[in-house]
Motif scaffolding. Structure first.
Motif, PDB file in Angstrom:
ATOM      1  N   UNK A 320      -4.227 -14.916  15.115  1.00 19.19           N
ATOM      2  CA  UNK A 320      -4.594 -14.688  13.716  1.00 19.19           C
ATOM      3  C   UNK A 320      -4.266 -13.258  13.280  1.00 19.19           C
ATOM      4  N   UNK A 321      -4.280 -12.318  14.244  1.00 16.86           N
ATOM      5  CA  UNK A 321      -3.986 -10.924  13.920  1.00 16.86           C
ATOM      6  C   UNK A 321      -2.552 -10.796  13.383  1.00 16.86           C
ATOM      7  N   UNK A 322      -1.655 -11.555  13.988  1.00 18.36           N
ATOM      8  CA  UNK A 322      -0.267 -11.528  13.555  1.00 18.36           C
ATOM      9  C   UNK A 322      -0.119 -12.046  12.137  1.00 18.36           C
ATOM     10  N   UNK A 323      -0.780 -13.153  11.836  1.00 17.02           N
ATOM     11  CA  UNK A 323      -0.672 -13.719  10.481  1.00 17.02           C
ATOM     12  C   UNK A 323      -1.316 -12.817   9.443  1.00 17.02           C
ATOM     13  N   UNK A 324      -2.405 -12.129   9.852  1.00 17.68           N
ATOM     14  CA  UNK A 324      -3.043 -11.167   8.939  1.00 17.68           C
ATOM     15  C   UNK A 324      -2.043 -10.076   8.559  1.00 17.68           C
ATOM     16  N   UNK A 325      -1.337  -9.578   9.563  1.00 20.17           N
ATOM     17  CA  UNK A 325      -0.348  -8.520   9.302  1.00 20.17           C
ATOM     18  C   UNK A 325       0.809  -9.048   8.455  1.00 20.17           C
ATOM     19  N   UNK A 326       1.222 -10.283   8.761  1.00 23.48           N
ATOM     20  CA  UNK A 326       2.326 -10.874   7.992  1.00 23.48           C
ATOM     21  C   UNK A 326       1.938 -10.973   6.513  1.00 23.48           C
ATOM     22  N   UNK A 327       0.719 -11.431   6.275  1.00 24.06           N
ATOM     23  CA  UNK A 327       0.274 -11.587   4.882  1.00 24.06           C
ATOM     24  C   UNK A 327       0.168 -10.238   4.183  1.00 24.06           C
TER      25      UNK A 327
END
Lengths: 478, 318
Positions: A320-327
């Motif tokens: 989820x950390x990766x998707x948070x950064x992507x967003x």
């Protein structure tokens, strides 16, 4: 079945149908360009706001000016496809519609071609179709590239905008999705074989490899990147920003779908390493090429490419950390690209299409639009006090926790892009005689100032994005 | 329908795949738009005949796919006939270079034993499909022209659609693929026409990875000159239709001139030519100076030869 249910409007049909009807109406009125752009901005903007506020758990929802309530969860079945609003689709749809509304607003001031509004609305309807698909002849995640091909082909007409220039940019946009689609469809066959013999890991491995390769092709890293700078050089700036961002948004959504539907990709292939290497190469090349670019549009394209490379690297971060950064990165990218497009569109109109002779000293006559262009571009390079700084810094920190060397390489590449913008600032604000007709009209200056303010406020207070990103993240993690 | 494909027996013989593969190689070696489009149709016919004979593909689907590629080739050939023969049509080096690249590719293929097995596909047919896909990639890498890139993309799609029909014989999927091919051909035809209007000029960008191109000046050509069967317009009462030169195309808002091209030059006798000032400054200065004499600054009664001398043409004002 009660009477209310029978008379309720189907949401997918309503959204796609209304966008297409509006597209036809605006095509008939395309001569009245600024009026159609303003109407389209109001329409898509209000649709985005309405969609962001709806609670999907309540099935029926009243809509102003409509005679019947809208059934939010009703499916629409056509041609073997089922369309339905899913919680994960809401932030994507809202962002897409908001992007379109902002672009139409910018088109009110500076023309992007007579057919921009109707074609962009039709394209938006196709994007809505793509996002709402829940089932089809094959899994939607595997059919996605086919829809991306259709969206890209439709996009070339908008990107070219009737301009009498070499169509290298629009032409090159066609290549990555067309190259990628067979890998997904062949992978679908292997995916179908997995349940037949669960002990055999061969089909799983092959499907994972095919899907990984297909995703990499779709992301268009170096050397498949050339459409981005070529488009930014030649196409109208606002159109470039809108279509690039819409495509990338749809692509990120597709990647999320593929990763969530086929989690074995992460275990069966070195997808994280591939994304990191591809992203690193893209970010470095974007920075180096930006340092040498002298055309404002191409410089913008390379800066955007540099940031796209960083985004690819962040996609490799698991969980989820990766998707948070992507967003976060993508949200700030939207702000930076639209800010740059605001300034660039005005500069283009007053510089004989970026003739270097006419660019010299143009910033002295058009300070606000020049500042918007530079601030937006610097945001893409992650320059301090620009909108993109927070995202870049956070992304670099995350990347550096795994290995510091790629983070340093990206930082150096950012310096290359910043160098390119410093050169451009010297050209724009340096000495040079501009004809008296070149001036910044008040409306143009006001819109540029507004873009600068939004960009600067996000640079100073990135926590303003916390609430929307958190909501988008909940939808993404469903 | 089946008889149609059984009539193409030479494609289904042992030398059939070789003929199809050589056709693809010839398309690259010749690098001529007529050869490319004809080659594309021949390859589609051959692949369809092979797929019907060896993969058991429904002849109806094979016929529809052939029809679609035929329509695509027709659409692109109409645009190509309107195009000027110069420009990016002549890019991608000499035929010697292209043949050398093809040979290098074939040698590498044999040397490194490159394989990609598509499930449910006959091995020899699989080899042909990989060769066609490789030729398509080579064509794409050598070209930045709408016609050749479009042809290469269609060439890429021909074997892929056969694989997909074999793997997933779902009508809606096949219809979508056919629709995409038609849409692709339409888009490339549009871009080809646009490229024609640009006068085949493009700035060379050092950071761009496109194959180095030397753009030759395109000679003027009459629209319809390629249609030999049509009567000569100069010998009939019909008015001659000249090709639209990019300087005379009405430029809309948002249109621009080709990259690197200077604004239309004024006549040598004009004030702007002598002083080196921008034409619009000169025009404004002339209007100001003529304003006291005329009631309206747009009044052109005192213009030389009683005309506006081109000063008020819409393209300059935009």
């Amino acid at each position: 079945m009660n009477a209310t249910t029978v008379s309720a409007l189907n949401l997918p049909a309503l959204m796609i149908g209304s966008l297409l009807i509006f597209s036809m109406i605006t095509y008939l009125l395309r001569g009245l360009e600024w009026i159609t752009a303003a109407l389209a901005a109001a329409f898509t903007g209000s649709m985005a706001i309405w969609l962001w506020q709806v609670d999907i758990s309540t099935s029926l929802r009243e809509v102003p000016f409509l005679p019947a309530p809208v059934d939010l969860t009703a499916p629409l079945e056509r041609f073997g496809f089922t369309l339905q609003l899913q919680p994960g689709a809401v932030p994507i749809l809202t962002l897409g519609l908001a992007l379109a509304a902002a672009s139409f607003l910018l088109a009110v001031r500076s023309s992007q071609g007579h057919t921009f509004v109707p074609f962009a609305l039709a394209l938006l309807a196709a994007y809505v179709f793509f996002v709402l698909i829940t089932s089809g002849p094959l899994a939607p995640a595997l059919l996605g590239p086919l829809f991306l091909i259709a969206l890209t082909i439709m996009g070339i007409f908008v990107l070219q905008a009737g301009r009498l220039i070499h169509p290298a940019g629009p032409l090159r946009t066609l290549i990555p999705p067309i190259l990628a689609f067979p890998f997904f469809l062949i992978a679908a066959w292997y995916v179908a074989q997995i349940p037949l013999n669960p002990q055999d890991t061969g089909p799983t491995q092959t499907a994972a490899q095919l899907l990984s390769f297909g995703l990499l092709l779709l992301l268009a890293p170096v050397p498949l990147h050339s459409s981005m700078p070529a488009t930014a050089q030649a196409a109208p700036p606002v159109v470039t920003a809108l279509l690039t961002l819409l495509y990338q948004l749809a692509l990120l959504f597709l990647i999320y779908r593929v990763f969530s539907t086929f989690p074995f990709i992460a275990t069966e292939t070195p997808i994280a390493d591939l994304l990191t290497f591809a992203g690193l190469a893209t970010a470095i090349w974007g920075g180096i090429a930006a340092a040498g670019a002298s055309h404002p549009g191409r410089l913008w394209g390379y800066a955007a490419l540099h940031e796209w490379g960083l985004l690819m690297m962040v996609l490799a971060v698991p969980g989820i950390r990766g998707w948070l950064m992507v967003l976060l990165l993508f949200s700030l990218r939207v702000v930076s690209m639209l800010t740059a497009a605001t300034g660039l569109a005005a500069l283009e109109q007053n510089s004989e299409q970026f003739n270097p002779v006419h660019l010299r000293g143009l910033g002295n006559r058009m300070p606000w639009n020049s500042a918007a262009y530079l601030l937006g571009g610097l945001g893409l390079a992650g320059f301090p006090l620009s909108a993109g700084f927070t995202g870049h810094w956070a992304a670099l920190q995350i990347i550096a926790t795994a290995d510091w060397r790629p983070a340093v390489a990206v930082l150096l590449a950012s310096a290359g892009a910043i160098f390119g913008y410093i050169r451009m600032a010297r050209l724009l604000f340096g000495p040079g005689a501009q004809p008296p007709r070149v001036h910044e009209n008040p409306l143009s200056a006001f819109i540029a100032l507004l873009a600068i303010l939004i960009s600067a406020s996000l640079a100073l207070a990135p926590q303003l994005l916390d609430a929307p990103i958190s909501r988008a993240l909940i939808a993404f993690s469903n | 329908m089946e008889q149609f494909f059984t009539g193409l027996r030479f494609f289904t013989s042992n030398s059939g795949p070789l003929i199809i593969g050589l056709t693809a190689a010839l398309m690259i070696a010749l690098w001529d738009w007529r050869a490319s489009l004809v080659g594309l149709v021949v390859i589609q016919l051959g692949v369809a005949a092979l797929a019907v004979a060896r993969q058991g593909m429904q002849p109806q689907w094979a016929f529809i796919q052939t029809l679609i590629i035929g329509l695509c080739a027709l659409s692109m050939s109409i645009s190509a006939m309107q195009s000027k023969p110069g420009g990016s049509f002549r890019q991608s080096g000499t035929w010697v270079l292209r043949v050398f690249v093809l040979l290098l590719l074939a040698v590498c293929w044999r040397l490194f034993d490159l394989r990609f097995e598509i499930p449910l596909i006959d091995p020899s047919f699989n080899t042909l499909m990989i060769w066609l896909a490789t030729c398509a990639l080579l064509m794409m890498s050598l070209s930045d022209n709408s016609l050749f890139t479009g042809t290469a993309l269609l060439l890429w799609m021909i074997p892929m659609q056969v694989a997909i029909i074999v793997l997933w014989p779902i009508p809606s999927l096949i219809i979508i693929l056919g629709g995409l091919e038609l849409l692709l051909a339409l888009g490339c035809s549009y871009l080809l026409l646009i490229e024609n209007f640009t006068g085949a000029q493009k700035a060379l960008v050092m950071t761009d990875i496109t194959f180095p191109t030397i753009y030759l000046p395109a000679p003027a050509k009459q629209i319809g000159a390629s249609f030999r069967s049509l009567p000569d317009p100069t010998k009939t009462n019909l008015p001659a239709v000249k090709s639209i030169d990019h300087q005379t195309v009405p430029i809309e808002r948002g249109n621009r001139r080709p990259l690197g091209e200077l604004p239309p030059r004024r006549p040598a006798s004009s004030a702007g030519e002598r002083t080196g000032e921008h034409p619009i400054i000169v025009r404004l200065a002339k209007r100001r100076s003529s304003a006291p004499r005329n009631e309206s600054p747009t009044d052109t009664r005192d213009a030389p030869n009683g005309s506006t001398n081109g000063d008020e043409t819409p393209d300059e004002l935009t």
